[in-house]
Scaffold this motif. Sequence first.
Motif, PDB file in Angstrom:
ATOM      1  N   ALA A 170     -30.856  58.770 -34.652  1.00 18.13           N
ATOM      2  CA  ALA A 170     -30.243  58.706 -35.977  1.00 18.13           C
ATOM      3  C   ALA A 170     -28.777  58.272 -35.930  1.00 18.13           C
ATOM      4  N   ASP A 171     -28.119  58.415 -34.772  1.00 23.80           N
ATOM      5  CA  ASP A 171     -26.713  58.035 -34.640  1.00 23.80           C
ATOM      6  C   ASP A 171     -26.533  56.536 -34.413  1.00 23.80           C
ATOM      7  N   LEU A 172     -27.601  55.837 -34.010  1.00 23.81           N
ATOM      8  CA  LEU A 172     -27.455  54.472 -33.511  1.00 23.81           C
ATOM      9  C   LEU A 172     -27.090  53.461 -34.595  1.00 23.81           C
ATOM     10  N   GLY A 173     -27.457  53.765 -35.849  1.00 25.73           N
ATOM     11  CA  GLY A 173     -27.120  52.831 -36.928  1.00 25.73           C
ATOM     12  C   GLY A 173     -25.628  52.639 -37.104  1.00 25.73           C
ATOM     13  N   LYS A 174     -24.857  53.633 -36.689  1.00 24.27           N
ATOM     14  CA  LYS A 174     -23.393  53.554 -36.812  1.00 24.27           C
ATOM     15  C   LYS A 174     -22.736  53.010 -35.546  1.00 24.27           C
ATOM     16  N   LEU A 175     -23.559  52.644 -34.552  1.00 23.88           N
ATOM     17  CA  LEU A 175     -23.025  52.201 -33.258  1.00 23.88           C
ATOM     18  C   LEU A 175     -23.460  50.784 -32.919  1.00 23.88           C
ATOM     19  N   GLU A 176     -23.760  49.979 -33.955  1.00 25.98           N
ATOM     20  CA  GLU A 176     -24.208  48.607 -33.722  1.00 25.98           C
ATOM     21  C   GLU A 176     -23.161  47.816 -32.952  1.00 25.98           C
ATOM     22  N   ASN A 177     -23.641  47.014 -31.986  1.00 29.27           N
ATOM     23  CA  ASN A 177     -22.807  46.184 -31.111  1.00 29.27           C
ATOM     24  C   ASN A 177     -21.973  47.005 -30.125  1.00 29.27           C
ATOM     25  N   GLN A 178     -22.322  48.262 -29.952  1.00 28.88           N
ATOM     26  CA  GLN A 178     -21.645  49.103 -28.979  1.00 28.88           C
ATOM     27  C   GLN A 178     -22.595  49.470 -27.851  1.00 28.88           C
ATOM     28  N   THR A 179     -22.041  49.765 -26.683  1.00 26.36           N
ATOM     29  CA  THR A 179     -22.833  50.220 -25.542  1.00 26.36           C
ATOM     30  C   THR A 179     -22.961  51.733 -25.608  1.00 26.36           C
ATOM     31  N   VAL A 180     -24.186  52.211 -25.482  1.00 26.03           N
ATOM     32  CA  VAL A 180     -24.445  53.643 -25.586  1.00 26.03           C
ATOM     33  C   VAL A 180     -25.184  54.126 -24.343  1.00 26.03           C
ATOM     34  N   THR A 181     -25.076  55.409 -24.081  1.00 29.93           N
ATOM     35  CA  THR A 181     -25.784  56.045 -22.972  1.00 29.93           C
ATOM     36  C   THR A 181     -26.350  57.368 -23.462  1.00 29.93           C
ATOM     37  N   GLY A 182     -27.636  57.602 -23.195  1.00 25.73           N
ATOM     38  CA  GLY A 182     -28.219  58.854 -23.646  1.00 25.73           C
ATOM     39  C   GLY A 182     -29.613  59.072 -23.086  1.00 25.73           C
ATOM     40  N   PHE A 183     -30.156  60.249 -23.374  1.00 25.25           N
ATOM     41  CA  PHE A 183     -31.490  60.635 -22.924  1.00 25.25           C
ATOM     42  C   PHE A 183     -32.478  60.526 -24.081  1.00 25.25           C
ATOM     43  N   PHE A 184     -33.638  59.920 -23.804  1.00 25.67           N
ATOM     44  CA  PHE A 184     -34.669  59.728 -24.824  1.00 25.67           C
ATOM     45  C   PHE A 184     -36.039  59.875 -24.169  1.00 25.67           C
ATOM     46  N   ALA A 185     -37.054  60.109 -24.988  1.00 27.30           N
ATOM     47  CA  ALA A 185     -38.427  60.163 -24.500  1.00 27.30           C
ATOM     48  C   ALA A 185     -39.077  58.795 -24.662  1.00 27.30           C
ATOM     49  N   VAL A 186     -39.917  58.416 -23.719  1.00 23.03           N
ATOM     50  CA  VAL A 186     -40.619  57.132 -23.777  1.00 23.03           C
ATOM     51  C   VAL A 186     -41.859  57.291 -24.655  1.00 23.03           C
ATOM     52  N   ALA A 187     -41.855  56.601 -25.785  1.00 22.60           N
ATOM     53  CA  ALA A 187     -43.003  56.668 -26.694  1.00 22.60           C
ATOM     54  C   ALA A 187     -44.060  55.625 -26.331  1.00 22.60           C
ATOM     55  N   GLN A 188     -43.606  54.422 -25.958  1.00 21.60           N
ATOM     56  CA  GLN A 188     -44.526  53.352 -25.572  1.00 21.60           C
ATOM     57  C   GLN A 188     -43.853  52.468 -24.539  1.00 21.60           C
ATOM     58  N   LYS A 189     -44.664  51.795 -23.728  1.00 19.01           N
ATOM     59  CA  LYS A 189     -44.140  50.876 -22.712  1.00 19.01           C
ATOM     60  C   LYS A 189     -45.136  49.756 -22.526  1.00 19.01           C
ATOM     61  N   GLN A 190     -44.679  48.516 -22.711  1.00 20.17           N
ATOM     62  CA  GLN A 190     -45.566  47.364 -22.602  1.00 20.17           C
ATOM     63  C   GLN A 190     -44.847  46.219 -21.898  1.00 20.17           C
ATOM     64  N   THR A 191     -45.635  45.386 -21.220  1.00 19.35           N
ATOM     65  CA  THR A 191     -45.125  44.138 -20.660  1.00 19.35           C
ATOM     66  C   THR A 191     -45.479  43.008 -21.615  1.00 19.35           C
ATOM     67  N   ARG A 192     -44.496  42.196 -21.975  1.00 13.36           N
ATOM     68  CA  ARG A 192     -44.720  41.084 -22.890  1.00 13.36           C
ATOM     69  C   ARG A 192     -44.073  39.819 -22.342  1.00 13.36           C
ATOM     70  N   SER A 193     -44.280  38.711 -23.054  1.00 12.04           N
ATOM     71  CA  SER A 193     -43.678  37.437 -22.661  1.00 12.04           C
ATOM     72  C   SER A 193     -43.135  36.738 -23.891  1.00 12.04           C
ATOM     73  N   THR A 194     -42.063  35.976 -23.696  1.00 12.22           N
ATOM     74  CA  THR A 194     -41.535  35.156 -24.776  1.00 12.22           C
ATOM     75  C   THR A 194     -42.429  33.930 -24.946  1.00 12.22           C
ATOM     76  N   ARG A 195     -42.145  33.126 -25.961  1.00 10.40           N
ATOM     77  CA  ARG A 195     -42.925  31.900 -26.174  1.00 10.40           C
ATOM     78  C   ARG A 195     -42.808  30.944 -24.997  1.00 10.40           C
ATOM     79  N   GLU A 196     -41.687  31.063 -24.276  1.00 11.35           N
ATOM     80  CA  GLU A 196     -41.491  30.198 -23.111  1.00 11.35           C
ATOM     81  C   GLU A 196     -42.125  30.778 -21.852  1.00 11.35           C
ATOM     82  N   GLY A 197     -42.776  31.936 -21.990  1.00  8.82           N
ATOM     83  CA  GLY A 197     -43.433  32.550 -20.842  1.00  8.82           C
ATOM     84  C   GLY A 197     -42.545  33.443 -20.011  1.00  8.82           C
TER      85      GLY A 197
END
Length: 349
Positions: free
Chosen positions: A7-34
Motif C-alpha cells: 500500500a505504500d508503493l503508490g507514493k514511492l514511484e520512481n524510487q528504489t525500495v527494499t522490503g520483505f514480501f510473500a511470493v504469490a506467483q512466479k512465471q517464466t515469460r518472454s518478450t515479443r523479441e524472445g
Amino acid sequence: MKDLFVADLGKLENQTVTGFFAVAQKQTRSTREGVPYFAISISDCTGQIECRIWEAAAVVDEFGQGEVVKVQGQVCRYQDKLQIKIDKIRKARPEDSDKGKYDFGDFVPRTSCNVDDLWSELKGFVASFTNPHLQTLLYAFLDDLEIASALKNAPAAKSMHHAWIGGLLEHIVSLLGISDMAARHYPEINRDLLLTGVVLHDIGKLRELRWGTSFDYTLEGQLVGHITIGISMVERKLANLPDFPDNLRILVEHIILSHHGKYEFGSPKLPMIPEALLLHYLDDLDAKMQTMRSEFARAEAQGRDPGQLTDWVRALERPLLNTAGYLNEQQPATEPEPEEETNVLPAED
C-alpha cells in the motif's frame, strides 16, 4: 512487523525500495523479441503488485510460491499499472524474522470485521429458522469444530472478492443480510431454504483453497472444484441425518450446483427454482460490490484523485468511478458569507 507494505508503493514511484514480501506467483515469460524474463507477483496484507526480473535465473530458482523474499528494486509504472523492476531478490532467512524485520501476519490480509461478531450473527440467522430440518443441517456444519475453525479463517477467493482471512465468513454474513431482506420482498421465496443456500453455496471452498502467506488452490480444488466438494460435504452430513426429507435434500443440492448461474461460469445446472435464481444474483451482486470497494481503496492507497477512474479492473472488465469521491470533488467551494455592515455613527466631539 515489516516497515514497507504494498500500500505504500503508490507514493514511492520512481524510487528504489527494499522490503520483505510473500511470493504469490512466479512465471517464466518472454518478450515479443524472445527475450526471457521472470514475472513475479508479490504480496502482503495490504495488497499485491507485479514485478519483473530480467536476470538472475539461478536466484529465482531458490524460492517458491508462498515463501517470503527480500526484494530490492525500482517502483515504476507500465501500461498505467504500478510494478517493481527487481534488481536484487533472495529468499528470506530465519534470522530476518527473528530480528523482527517481518512476521507472518504482515503478509495475509484479514477481514476488518470482528470474526466473533460475524460468527454470532451467522448463528443468529440459523437460530431464526422455522424449518427444523434445515436448521439441523446447518448446525451439523457450524457445530463441527474443524469446519467452524476453517470457516472463521478461510478467504472467499484466491484473488477476487473477499480474498482475505475471514473473507468467506464476511461474505456469507453480508449475503445473509441482503437475502433476508429479499425474502421479505418476494413472497414466493422460502426464506429458510434461501438462507441455507447462502451458508452452504461456497462451503466447498474450505477444501478448495489453502491459505498461509498467500492464497492458492489445493490439488483437490483444482481437480474437483468447490461446487462438487460442497455437494460431497453436504451428503456426508446428511448421512447422519436419516430423517432429513429427500425433497429438501434435492433443493439444497440444486442451489449449490446452480449458484454460478451459467454453464460457462462453472455451474453444472442452471437455477431452476426461485431460491436458486435469487441466490445466484445476490451472490454475484455482493461479490461485485466488494470488488468495487477494494478497487476504490487501492486507488486511494496509490494516491489517485478520488474523482478519477481507477485502473482497468479485470474482474469487472472496466475501469470504475467512485461516486462519492467524484461528487465531493464537484462540490463548489463554499464562499464565506459577507460580514454584516454596521452603520456606526462617529462619536460626537
